[in-house]
Design a protein around this motif. Structure first.
Motif, PDB file in Angstrom:
ATOM      1  N   ALA A 240      46.263  45.779  37.810  1.00 35.04           N
ATOM      2  CA  ALA A 240      44.838  46.128  37.749  1.00 35.04           C
ATOM      3  C   ALA A 240      44.043  45.376  38.818  1.00 35.04           C
ATOM      4  O   ALA A 240      43.109  45.933  39.418  1.00 35.04           O
ATOM      5  N   LYS A 241      44.424  44.118  39.066  1.00 32.36           N
ATOM      6  CA  LYS A 241      43.730  43.368  40.127  1.00 32.36           C
ATOM      7  C   LYS A 241      43.963  44.015  41.489  1.00 32.36           C
ATOM      8  O   LYS A 241      43.043  44.102  42.316  1.00 32.36           O
ATOM      9  N   GLY A 242      45.185  44.460  41.724  1.00 30.33           N
ATOM     10  CA  GLY A 242      45.467  45.142  42.988  1.00 30.33           C
ATOM     11  C   GLY A 242      44.651  46.415  43.134  1.00 30.33           C
ATOM     12  O   GLY A 242      44.104  46.706  44.208  1.00 30.33           O
ATOM     13  N   ASN A 243      44.547  47.194  42.055  1.00 25.48           N
ATOM     14  CA  ASN A 243      43.769  48.430  42.099  1.00 25.48           C
ATOM     15  C   ASN A 243      42.282  48.149  42.280  1.00 25.48           C
ATOM     16  O   ASN A 243      41.578  48.879  42.978  1.00 25.48           O
ATOM     17  N   LEU A 244      41.794  47.087  41.632  1.00 26.69           N
ATOM     18  CA  LEU A 244      40.398  46.688  41.816  1.00 26.69           C
ATOM     19  C   LEU A 244      40.163  46.270  43.266  1.00 26.69           C
ATOM     20  O   LEU A 244      39.142  46.627  43.878  1.00 26.69           O
ATOM     21  N   PHE A 254      35.703  43.891  52.276  1.00 25.21           N
ATOM     22  CA  PHE A 254      37.020  43.357  52.606  1.00 25.21           C
ATOM     23  C   PHE A 254      37.240  41.935  52.097  1.00 25.21           C
ATOM     24  O   PHE A 254      38.376  41.570  51.750  1.00 25.21           O
ATOM     25  N   GLU A 255      36.190  41.121  52.045  1.00 23.66           N
ATOM     26  CA  GLU A 255      36.357  39.761  51.534  1.00 23.66           C
ATOM     27  C   GLU A 255      36.778  39.785  50.072  1.00 23.66           C
ATOM     28  O   GLU A 255      37.668  39.046  49.650  1.00 23.66           O
ATOM     29  N   GLN A 256      36.111  40.610  49.276  1.00 27.91           N
ATOM     30  CA  GLN A 256      36.454  40.716  47.852  1.00 27.91           C
ATOM     31  C   GLN A 256      37.829  41.354  47.667  1.00 27.91           C
ATOM     32  O   GLN A 256      38.556  41.021  46.734  1.00 27.91           O
ATOM     33  N   ALA A 257      38.159  42.278  48.559  1.00 33.52           N
ATOM     34  CA  ALA A 257      39.423  43.000  48.422  1.00 33.52           C
ATOM     35  C   ALA A 257      40.622  42.101  48.728  1.00 33.52           C
ATOM     36  O   ALA A 257      41.653  42.186  48.053  1.00 33.52           O
ATOM     37  N   THR A 258      40.495  41.216  49.715  1.00 30.11           N
ATOM     38  CA  THR A 258      41.659  40.490  50.232  1.00 30.11           C
ATOM     39  C   THR A 258      42.364  39.655  49.171  1.00 30.11           C
ATOM     40  O   THR A 258      43.579  39.762  48.981  1.00 30.11           O
ATOM     41  N   SER A 259      41.615  38.828  48.452  1.00 27.63           N
ATOM     42  CA  SER A 259      42.255  37.932  47.487  1.00 27.63           C
ATOM     43  C   SER A 259      42.945  38.705  46.375  1.00 27.63           C
ATOM     44  O   SER A 259      44.044  38.339  45.931  1.00 27.63           O
ATOM     45  N   LEU A 260      42.325  39.781  45.901  1.00 28.21           N
ATOM     46  CA  LEU A 260      42.918  40.579  44.827  1.00 28.21           C
ATOM     47  C   LEU A 260      44.181  41.292  45.296  1.00 28.21           C
ATOM     48  O   LEU A 260      45.182  41.361  44.570  1.00 28.21           O
ATOM     49  N   LEU A 261      44.150  41.840  46.505  1.00 31.78           N
ATOM     50  CA  LEU A 261      45.322  42.529  47.040  1.00 31.78           C
ATOM     51  C   LEU A 261      46.478  41.556  47.284  1.00 31.78           C
ATOM     52  O   LEU A 261      47.648  41.909  47.074  1.00 31.78           O
ATOM     53  N   ILE A 262      46.160  40.341  47.694  1.00 29.34           N
ATOM     54  CA  ILE A 262      47.208  39.342  47.909  1.00 29.34           C
ATOM     55  C   ILE A 262      47.877  38.984  46.585  1.00 29.34           C
ATOM     56  O   ILE A 262      49.108  38.819  46.509  1.00 29.34           O
ATOM     57  N   ILE A 263      47.086  38.870  45.513  1.00 32.45           N
ATOM     58  CA  ILE A 263      47.657  38.595  44.187  1.00 32.45           C
ATOM     59  C   ILE A 263      48.633  39.691  43.797  1.00 32.45           C
ATOM     60  O   ILE A 263      49.754  39.427  43.323  1.00 32.45           O
ATOM     61  N   ASP A 264      48.230  40.941  44.007  1.00 33.60           N
ATOM     62  CA  ASP A 264      49.097  42.065  43.645  1.00 33.60           C
ATOM     63  C   ASP A 264      50.350  42.088  44.508  1.00 33.60           C
ATOM     64  O   ASP A 264      51.470  42.254  44.012  1.00 33.60           O
TER      65      ASP A 264
END
Length: 573
Positions: A240-244, A254-264
């Motif tokens: 869900a974090k990756g999808n968010l 992109f700043e908000q996206a980066t950390s979540l995508l890295i977790i996924d």
């Protein structure tokens, strides 16, 4: 003495073996669900088919001897499942066995065996037959049955509703999919169903993502992230974090996206979940490309390619190739950029053809089902006529009553036929409107791709003459792939006529000299397209579109102050 004990043990062994199944007798499905799960596992662990069949026969006999037909039917369901999934028996006999089991379960008032047998049959059609219409037919029966039971009596109710929703999601019918996910989420959450309900929330978020409703999409992903149950915390929160994060990426955050995508990405790679790992790596590569961090961008590009290969999800290449092309262009390796640009175009076209072929196959299956239904209806009607003739010969005394009944039935059938025709017309109209909208969206997306590549290629306008010719040729090929072809026009015109049935007839009746290009201009105007969008769609210049508009305006007697839309309104079109 030893022989006596051995014989006694042989006599008692069946009693010990059957004793472990006594706890399953005469219990509700909700009470037995954990026991059935253990029973299935213990049977599968036997591995030897002969041993499994002997054990199943013994349990069936035990159940029937103790007057528990539901447990006996449960064993029949297990054998159907085992034959399909483990023995690989996937012919017509499996279908016949499941249909027979569904009928016997209905007669024995064993609704939960019936429901799960329908589910197995639907899955058989979907996975092994690739007959999606027959699968959907079973899913509709499954929905009907599931709606008649409570989640308390049938804890797997959310699972079946989510499965139906996922089937509609697969064919990009997001509004229909959402209906089923909402029905599933209406069930109270507990430890047993929390994994299924979080799957529903996640896919709901993906539906709204596809519909560009990011607020609702974020809400559902956040519901998964903040779940209070341990199982989804471990399995679903990362996804869900990756999808968010992808939502933020799509919105340019992109700043908000980066950390979540890295977790996924990191979590998916650690557990070998290669598809999501690739899905997270691709937008991360794009983000670092935009930041001109070529090293990190390449890191994620290479990992994305590895995970695409491992997951065999080659459809993701349509997103990967354009980024690799951009990376090589940014690195000053224009020849390689051009090669990957060609691959990007090919992968995009391959995906569109694949999905179009899938939809065409489903449409063909739907037609075949309708033809079969018509044949069956014809046979039934013929049989009914013969029966009526026999009844008339045998009961001349009640001729008037029979005649009256036939007249009544005839009128009822006419009314029903008229109602069905109206319903069918409404469905066809809705479908045609959706097809037109999707067609325009597809062209719009392709045009956006053209503009994106054109902007990228403009950066290299000072390249050498040979390289410039290669770039211009590539861009020209990409542009030509977005032009409305003759075949596209016929497909578009067919659906346009369904939504606006009198448009062309009225227009040609009043203006018989109207040409095809002028008619096409007015149809696109009726759909609200701008001159720029028409030009991109038709592969001509905006000046060419304006010339067509001037011809149309003169033929229809319009003024310079009127727009094309206003002119159509004044004509009642």
């Amino acid at each position: 003495m030893t022989r006596f004990l051995l014989n006694l043990l042989m006599l008692l062994l069946p009693l010990f073996t059957m004793g472990q199944y006594q706890s399953l007798l005469h219990k509700s499905y909700a009470e037995n669900i954990a026991g059935y799960s253990k029973l299935y596992v213990s049977l599968i662990d036997l591995k030897d088919s002969a041993k499994i069949e002997n054990r199943v026969d013994s349990i069936k006999t035990y159940a029937l001897n103790h007057n528990d037909p539901a447990l006996a039917l449960e064993m029949d369901l297990f054998m159907c499942y085992h034959n399909i999934e483990f023995k690989g028996h996937r012919g017509q006999k499996c279908i016949d066995d499941l249909k027979a089991l569904i009928d016997r379960s209905a007669k024995a008032h064993a609704p939960f065996v019936k429901i799960r047998a329908i589910r197995v049959l639907a899955n058989f059609y979907w996975v092994y037959e690739k007959n999606y219409e027959l699968a959907f037919e079973q899913y509709l029966l499954l929905e009907k049955e599931v709606d008649q039971v409570s989640a308390t009596a049938y804890p797997e109710k959310p699972r079946d509703l989510v499965k139906i929703g996922e089937s509609y999601y697969y064919f990009q019918d997001y509004d229909k999919a959402i209906q089923y996910f909402k029905k599933a989420l209406a069930v109270p959450e507990n430890e047993f169903n929390t994994m299924v309900l979080n799957s529903a929330r996640n896919t709901m978020g993906l539906c709204y993502q596809k519909l560009n409703n990011f607020q609702l999409s974020n809400d559902y992903f956040n519901q998964v992230i903040h779940t209070r149950f341990k199982k989804p915390q471990k399995e679903w929160v990362r996804i869900a974090k990756g999808n968010l994060g992808y939502n933020f990426y799509l919105q340019g955050k992109f700043e908000q996206a980066t950390s979540l995508l890295i977790i996924d990405f990191t979590g998916a790679e650690q557990i070998g979940d290669y598809g999501p790992a690739a899905g997270a790596a691709i937008p991360l590569a794009d983000i670092y490309l935009r930041r001109e961090d070529l090293s990190k961008a390449w890191y994620y590009l290479t990992h994305a390619k590895e995970n695409i290969t491992k997951s065999e999800q080659t459809d993701r290449l349509r997103f990967w190739y354009p980024l690799v092309s951009k990376w090589y262009a940014a690195a000053g390796k224009q020849k390689l950029a051009n090669i990957y640009l060609d691959s990007a175009i090919t992968s995009i076209n391959d995906y569109q053809q694949k999905f179009s072929g899938l939809k065409m196959m489903r449409a063909s299956q739907k037609i075949n089902l309708r033809e079969e239904a018509l044949r069956n209806a014809g046979l039934a009607l013929a049989a009914q006529r013969k029966q009526n003739e026999r009844n008339l010969l045998m009961a001349l005394a009640v001729f008037l009553a029979v005649a009256s009944l036939l007249v009544y039935r005839h009128q009822k059938r006419k009314r029903q036929a008229a109602e069905l025709a109206q319903q069918q017309t409404a469905r066809e109209l809705q479908r045609a409107q959706k097809e037109i909208n999707r067609f325009i969206q597809k062209v719009s997306e392709q045009n956006s791709l053209v503009e994106t590549f054109q902007a990228e290629l403009h950066r290299f306008k000072d390249a050498g003459s040979n390289e410039k010719q290669i770039l211009e040729k590539t861009l020209s090929e990409l542009r030509s792939s977005t032009i409305l072809t003759g075949e596209d026009w016929l497909y578009f015109r067919q659906h346009f006529a369904t939504v606006y049935p009198d448009f062309e007839r009225l227009l040609k009746g009043k203006y018989p000299t109207m040409t095809e290009s002028e008619l096409r201009y007015l149809m696109l105007t009726r759909l609200g397209l701008s001159h720029k969008e028409m030009a991109q769609m038709l592969g001509i210049s905006t000046d060419g579109v304006r010339v067509t508009w001037n011809r149309v305006r003169k033929k229809m007697g319009g003024t310079l102050a009127q727009s094309a839309q206003q002119l159509l309104v004044s004509e009642g079109l």
